[in-house]
Enzyme design. Sequence first.
Site, PDB file in Angstrom:
ATOM      1  CE  LYS A   1       0.923   4.548   8.652  1.00  0.00           C
ATOM      2  NZ  LYS A   1      -0.124   3.594   8.853  1.00  0.00           N
TER       3      LYS A   1
ATOM      4  CG  ASP B   1       5.709   3.751   1.175  1.00  0.00           C
ATOM      5  OD1 ASP B   1       5.894   4.264   2.297  1.00  0.00           O
ATOM      6  OD2 ASP B   1       4.589   3.630   0.653  1.00  0.00           O
TER       7      ASP B   1
ATOM      8  CE1 TYR C   1      -3.424   2.741   0.553  1.00  0.00           C
ATOM      9  CE2 TYR C   1      -2.553   3.074   2.756  1.00  0.00           C
ATOM     10  CZ  TYR C   1      -3.390   3.460   1.736  1.00  0.00           C
ATOM     11  OH  TYR C   1      -4.192   4.565   1.893  1.00  0.00           O
TER      12      TYR C   1
HETATM   13  N1  PMP Z   1       2.714   3.966   2.463  1.00  0.00           N
HETATM   14  C1  PMP Z   1       2.652   2.976   3.352  1.00  0.00           C
HETATM   15  C2  PMP Z   1       3.685   1.890   3.332  1.00  0.00           C
HETATM   16  C3  PMP Z   1       1.631   2.956   4.309  1.00  0.00           C
HETATM   17  O1  PMP Z   1       1.566   1.942   5.179  1.00  0.00           O
HETATM   18  C4  PMP Z   1       0.703   4.016   4.332  1.00  0.00           C
HETATM   19  C5  PMP Z   1      -0.387   4.087   5.368  1.00  0.00           C
HETATM   20  N2  PMP Z   1      -0.639   2.981   6.114  1.00  0.00           N
HETATM   21  C6  PMP Z   1       0.809   5.022   3.371  1.00  0.00           C
HETATM   22  C7  PMP Z   1       1.829   4.984   2.459  1.00  0.00           C
HETATM   23  C8  PMP Z   1      -0.141   6.182   3.345  1.00  0.00           C
HETATM   24  O2  PMP Z   1       0.109   7.023   4.420  1.00  0.00           O
HETATM   25  P1  PMP Z   1      -1.020   8.028   4.956  1.00  0.00           P
HETATM   26  O3  PMP Z   1      -2.066   7.178   5.584  1.00  0.00           O
HETATM   27  O4  PMP Z   1      -0.282   8.904   5.922  1.00  0.00           O
HETATM   28  O5  PMP Z   1      -1.511   8.779   3.776  1.00  0.00           O
END
Ligand code: PMP
Length: 446
Positions: A282, A254, A152
């Site tokens: 995060k 990511d 994701y």
């Molecule tokens: N990339 C990864 C690997 C994630 O796990 C997430 C959210 N869980 C995102 C991008 C998107 O981040 P956000 O919810 O802050 O938009």
Amino acid sequence: MDYPRPERFEASAAAFKSACEVIPSGVNSTARSVSAGWEPYPLFVAEGRGAHLTDIDGNTYIDYLLGLGPMLFGHRPAAITKAVVDYIEQRGTMFALPTLEEISLAQRIVDAVPSVEQVHLTNTGTEGVLYALRLARAFTGRSLIVRFEGMYHGFSDGIYWSKHPPLDLAGPDLYPLPVAQGPGLPPGVDAGLLILPWNDQAALESAFTRHGDEIAAVITEPIMCNTGCIIPEPGYLEVMRRLSAEAGSLLIFDEVITGFRVALGGAQSLYDVRPDLSVFAKGLGGGFPVAAVGGRRDVLQLVDDGVVSMAGTYSGNGIAVAAASKAIELLANEAAFGELRALSDRLRTGLQLRFDAAGMASQVVGVGPLFQVWFTTTPIRSYRDAIRHADQETFRIWWEEMLVRGVLFHPGALENVFLSFAHQEEDVERTLQAAEGAIVAMRARR
Ligand code: PMP
């Protein structure tokens, strides 16, 4: 499906009914929805404190959900809260002009992560990824993005494909088809995506042989955290690094989940692989919304030159900057990371020992304060392995039995268990005791 002992969750059940009247699906993120596993309703939270959380029925839990990762210091970490409140009271929140604190935060991130020469703040991981992909296309003059099934990378139109596709729509194992997350994504975007199975070196090599000169970027989580927790096979990230460099494509890590969580320098420092661009979120903000995209100076130079615009009314706001600055200052204490890893390892190995003693087919897989339980002994290397082999029904029973014993994590088998600096040995001990009771109950229910 209902909770065991639903009388303990009556206030949440009633709140969910009210919420559904005025909020579509009753929650403000799909990850909290019934469809994500919070069936038949999510728990409504009264408050969090350190490693603990209380719901509106008055049940308390040891919290391993941790806001899905951001609460690396637990809830209401005093030092970060104070830094934010002080900033708001003494300075303000946003100015649409830069502040000195943005420079020192950028310097902290550059110092923490060796691949990052320059860094631009955003508010969410979704935005960070969107910018990283745009930069990669602009820098290479190419349009194809390689992404991996089961990951994701946020919910923007260009990348919200093949997160957890139904296998009957997703094409052959070696040549997966892009599957939209749902209706409403613009048609044609999928032509710019090449979907690959993760942890498959041959598939990656074949993709570069066929399309090397079209690939703008390969984007990957360095540890796959959006299909449970899947560790990269030895050498896999290195091959990804080499092939992208040889083809003139960018490698984007990511690290929204892994960054500042598995180590100060993220998973890239653990595996010693340097991507061209990285996205952090995060772990960076100590529970406040902040994210960042950073990496090679020559790529970010496109922003400098005004070629690529990176806008955002709220980007670099005072709250985000104060929180992230304090969080990184605290994280720079390597000894604390060592303790967190040791405590997390105790929980992970303690769980595995108990499952093994009970003869339950399981694997507890992860890195430091980030892991998941697979109910299978078949090795899980990719999304399709997880879907085919991991027993999600058993996971649900495990989740229920832990919940009623005061241990909270996400009900989805493809999510993660998170630990924080606020967790203590006593929390882990109580969790292992709860697991013993849960395992007995699980055997009785199967
Ligand atoms: N990339 C990864 C690997 C994630 O796990 C997430 C959210 N869980 C995102 C991008 C998107 O981040 P956000 O919810 O802050 O938009």
